[in-house]
Design an enzyme around this catalytic site. Structure first.
Site, mmCIF file in Angstrom:
data_model
loop_
_atom_site.group_PDB
_atom_site.id
_atom_site.type_symbol
_atom_site.label_atom_id
_atom_site.label_comp_id
_atom_site.label_asym_id
_atom_site.label_seq_id
_atom_site.Cartn_x
_atom_site.Cartn_y
_atom_site.Cartn_z
ATOM 1 N N GLU A 4 0.886 -1.175 0.000
ATOM 2 C CA GLU A 4 0.000 0.000 0.000
ATOM 3 C C GLU A 4 0.917 1.216 0.000
ATOM 4 O O GLU A 4 1.615 1.465 0.979
ATOM 5 C CB GLU A 4 -0.862 0.031 1.267
ATOM 6 C CG GLU A 4 -1.742 -1.195 1.472
ATOM 7 C CD GLU A 4 -2.920 -1.241 0.524
ATOM 8 O OE1 GLU A 4 -3.145 -0.255 -0.198
ATOM 9 O OE2 GLU A 4 -3.600 -2.275 0.478
ATOM 10 N N CYS A 45 -2.704 8.975 3.373
ATOM 11 C CA CYS A 45 -2.463 8.388 2.046
ATOM 12 C C CYS A 45 -3.654 8.621 1.129
ATOM 13 O O CYS A 45 -3.515 8.646 -0.086
ATOM 14 C CB CYS A 45 -2.188 6.903 2.182
ATOM 15 S SG CYS A 45 -3.480 6.052 3.089
HETATM 16 P P1 NAP Z 1 8.273 4.791 4.721
HETATM 17 O O1 NAP Z 1 9.421 5.682 5.008
HETATM 18 O O2 NAP Z 1 8.242 4.106 3.402
HETATM 19 O O3 NAP Z 1 8.244 3.740 5.924
HETATM 20 C C1 NAP Z 1 7.191 2.819 6.041
HETATM 21 C C2 NAP Z 1 7.609 1.677 6.940
HETATM 22 O O4 NAP Z 1 8.635 0.899 6.301
HETATM 23 C C3 NAP Z 1 8.193 2.116 8.281
HETATM 24 O O5 NAP Z 1 7.726 1.233 9.287
HETATM 25 C C4 NAP Z 1 9.679 1.936 8.070
HETATM 26 O O6 NAP Z 1 10.384 1.748 9.256
HETATM 27 C C5 NAP Z 1 9.677 0.681 7.241
HETATM 28 N N1 NAP Z 1 10.901 0.408 6.491
HETATM 29 C C6 NAP Z 1 11.748 1.287 5.923
HETATM 30 N N2 NAP Z 1 12.726 0.626 5.287
HETATM 31 C C7 NAP Z 1 12.492 -0.694 5.450
HETATM 32 C C8 NAP Z 1 13.143 -1.891 5.052
HETATM 33 N N3 NAP Z 1 14.245 -1.856 4.313
HETATM 34 N N4 NAP Z 1 12.633 -3.077 5.426
HETATM 35 C C9 NAP Z 1 11.511 -3.142 6.158
HETATM 36 N N5 NAP Z 1 10.835 -2.036 6.576
HETATM 37 C C10 NAP Z 1 11.310 -0.832 6.224
HETATM 38 O O7 NAP Z 1 6.887 5.568 4.820
HETATM 39 P P2 NAP Z 1 6.412 6.618 5.923
HETATM 40 O O8 NAP Z 1 7.213 7.864 5.761
HETATM 41 O O9 NAP Z 1 6.340 5.981 7.256
HETATM 42 O O10 NAP Z 1 4.911 6.874 5.451
HETATM 43 C C11 NAP Z 1 4.534 7.833 4.496
HETATM 44 C C12 NAP Z 1 4.187 7.204 3.177
HETATM 45 O O11 NAP Z 1 3.280 6.136 3.378
HETATM 46 C C13 NAP Z 1 3.482 8.150 2.241
HETATM 47 O O12 NAP Z 1 4.061 8.063 0.974
HETATM 48 C C14 NAP Z 1 2.050 7.654 2.190
HETATM 49 O O13 NAP Z 1 1.376 7.891 0.989
HETATM 50 C C15 NAP Z 1 2.225 6.216 2.416
HETATM 51 N N6 NAP Z 1 1.024 5.638 3.018
HETATM 52 C C16 NAP Z 1 0.253 4.826 2.278
HETATM 53 C C17 NAP Z 1 -0.894 4.264 2.808
HETATM 54 C C18 NAP Z 1 -1.753 3.329 2.010
HETATM 55 O O14 NAP Z 1 -2.630 2.701 2.583
HETATM 56 N N7 NAP Z 1 -1.583 3.218 0.712
HETATM 57 C C19 NAP Z 1 -1.261 4.544 4.123
HETATM 58 C C20 NAP Z 1 -0.460 5.394 4.861
HETATM 59 C C21 NAP Z 1 0.687 5.936 4.288
HETATM 60 P P3 NAP Z 1 11.135 2.975 9.995
HETATM 61 O O15 NAP Z 1 10.106 3.956 10.369
HETATM 62 O O16 NAP Z 1 11.768 2.305 11.155
HETATM 63 O O17 NAP Z 1 12.106 3.517 8.982
#
Ligand code: NAP
Length: 446
Positions: free
Chosen positions: A185, A222
């Site tokens: 997602e 999102c």
């Molecule tokens: P993110 O930086 O991509 O991080 C998301 C999750 O992935 C965090 O728990 C992060 O952990 C983890 N992560 C990062 N690198 C990883 C790896 N190599 N292996 C496993 N896990 C890893 O996103 P965010 O900044 O938290 O969220 C914002 C984004 O999410 C926006 O682009 C938004 O559109 C999207 N979003 C989408 C939805 C949907 O339902 N489509 C819902 C909400 C948000 P750490 O925090 O420890 O780095």
């Protein structure tokens, strides 16, 4: 779990204010989303009873007179690894856990580090009430480390976050080699489309929903509306009404009752929002908002990750390519005018290259049908608002447990929720054929 979290709602709201910069209303949105989704799946669980296998669809008659085939859904015998985004530290894990647990698959949930405090407390509450068998639900805070390198084909990864992280998870060699199911997602440039000759109540609902989506959770949703598609004939009216609504939003310390919009969650989110806004502004004009950062209410100078509300406008909707390519995760949206033709409106909506949700506001049934038909394959969810539901409709940014969440293309290609459909990710579908009456007894269909 739902009741246990709800019982500590006030304490949890305080954590969300302090840890995530949420206003009280933002915090409730996250927490009530979590408890409502858990409750909705609990109700489904009651209906399902003690069954461990589910039958999918109707039996198929095969060649012989007694020969029939069924499709059986059984829980996968692995672990559901859930990786969540920072913006919904409660709802994010709860919606995933609801589907996996009801499917009978244990959960290991990893919330985003920046807002893990609230995820931690909500998870701790659920563990402390000892509803689940030991090991059925685990929480991992901090980096995922090499977690993914230990998974096998029986496991499932459900990820929510940015597209770049989603891609790196998808590419993990171990997951590819083992054929691990991965649900992504990701980002989405959601649009709200106003049709020409919409009734007054419909136009008002459009303006209300756009203003709410831009500023709720400081635009860190999102599903928030990023692209506002308006017929040229209504552009002045919409710009004026939106600007008026946005001007009433007080920005500041989210703990204050009068504040309607707090800061973004982290310094790096603030940097990203300002950089992204710069990218969009190179192809658009600012029609509402301060070019400078606001002076937030009740906040010492220099404190907090505050960003301005920005309503932008493009003269040529499709030429402003950044608007269709770059998600600014903050209180930013762009007015995109069109000539009133459904064809042109659909070109603009589809330019987002796959999204979580699009909403269409209008009162002409033919036009609404054309938009639904033309936009459905580009989106996971469509919201149709006409004058009859204008005062009742649920804002497009709200994800509902009864309806699927997820979208094609840029949005990651994933699918979650949607009632019993949400369990499919955690189940194996197996065709079973043989003596019809016997197979029906085995699968519990008779
Ligand atoms: P993110 O930086 O991509 O991080 C998301 C999750 O992935 C965090 O728990 C992060 O952990 C983890 N992560 C990062 N690198 C990883 C790896 N190599 N292996 C496993 N896990 C890893 O996103 P965010 O900044 O938290 O969220 C914002 C984004 O999410 C926006 O682009 C938004 O559109 C999207 N979003 C989408 C939805 C949907 O339902 N489509 C819902 C909400 C948000 P750490 O925090 O420890 O780095």
């Amino acid at each position: 779990m739902s009741r246990a979290i709800h019982a500590e709602r006030d304490l949890l709201i305080d954590i969300a204010i302090a840890n995530g910069g949420n206003t009280r209303s933002d915090a409730k949105f996250d927490l009530d989303g979590a408890t409502a989704t858990l409750m909705s799946y609990a109700a489904l669980g009651k209906k399902l009873g003690d069954r461990q296998l589910l039958v999918d669809g109707e039996p198929a008659d095969l060649a012989g007179s007694r020969l029939q085939g069924y499709h059986l859904l059984s829980p996968r015998h692995g672990v559901a690894v859930h990786i969540g985004a920072f913006n919904f530290p409660a709802w994010g894990w709860a919606e995933k856990a609801a589907c996996a647990l009801l499917s009978g698959v244990p959960v290991l949930t990893k919330p985003a580090t920046a807002t893990a405090l609230l995820a931690h407390r909500t998870a701790e509450i659920c563990v402390s009430v000892a509803i689940l068998p030991p090991g059925a639900f685990s929480l991992l805070c901090g980096s995922a480390g090499d977690l993914l390198d230990h998974l096998c084909w029986k496991d499932v990864v459900a990820f929510t976050g940015g597209s770049a992280t989603g891609l790196s998870i998808r590419k993990t060699e171990r997951l590819l080699a083992q054929g691990v199911r991965v649900n992504v997602e990701a980002d989405s440039l959601n649009s709200a489309l106003l049709l020409p000759e919409a009734e007054d109540a419909t136009v008002q609902a459009f303006v209300r929903d756009v203003a709410r989506d831009m500023t709720q959770k400081t635009g860190q949703k999102c599903t928030a509306i990023r692209r506002v598609v308006v017929p040229e004939g209504l552009l002045d009216r919409v710009r004026e009404a939106l600007s008026e609504q946005l001007s009433t939003i007080k920005i500041g310390n989210p703990a204050l009752d009068e504040v309607r919009m707090g800061p973004v969650a982290t310094a790096s989110q603030k940097r990203d929002v300002l950089a992204g806004l710069g990218q969009l502004r190179a192809q658009t004009r600012l029609v509402f908002g301060d070019a400078a950062l606001p002076a937030p209410l009740g906040v010492p100078a220099g404190k907090g990750f505050f960003v301005p509300i920005a309503l932008l406008e493009a003269d040529d909707a499709l030429a402003a390519t950044a608007v269709h390519e770059h998600e600014v995760f903050g209180p930013v949206a762009t007015l995109l005018p069109y000539d009133g033709s459904t064809h042109r409106a659909l070109d603009i909506v589809r330019a987002g290259q796959g999204g979580l949700v699009a909403s269409v506001y209008g009162d002409d049934r033919r036009q609404l049908a054309d938009v639904v038909q033309g936009a459905a394959a580009w989106h996971g969810r469509l919201v149709v608002v006409d004058a009859k539901v204008a005062d009742k409709s649920i804002a497009p940014g709200t994800v509902l447990p009864e309806l699927v969440h997820g979208g094609p293309g840029r949005a990651g290609g994933g699918e979650e929720l949607g009632g019993l459909r949400g369990m499919a990710l955690y189940q194996q579908r197996t065709a079973i054929q043989g003596n019809g009456p016997l197979v029906a007894k085995i699968v519990g269909a008779s």
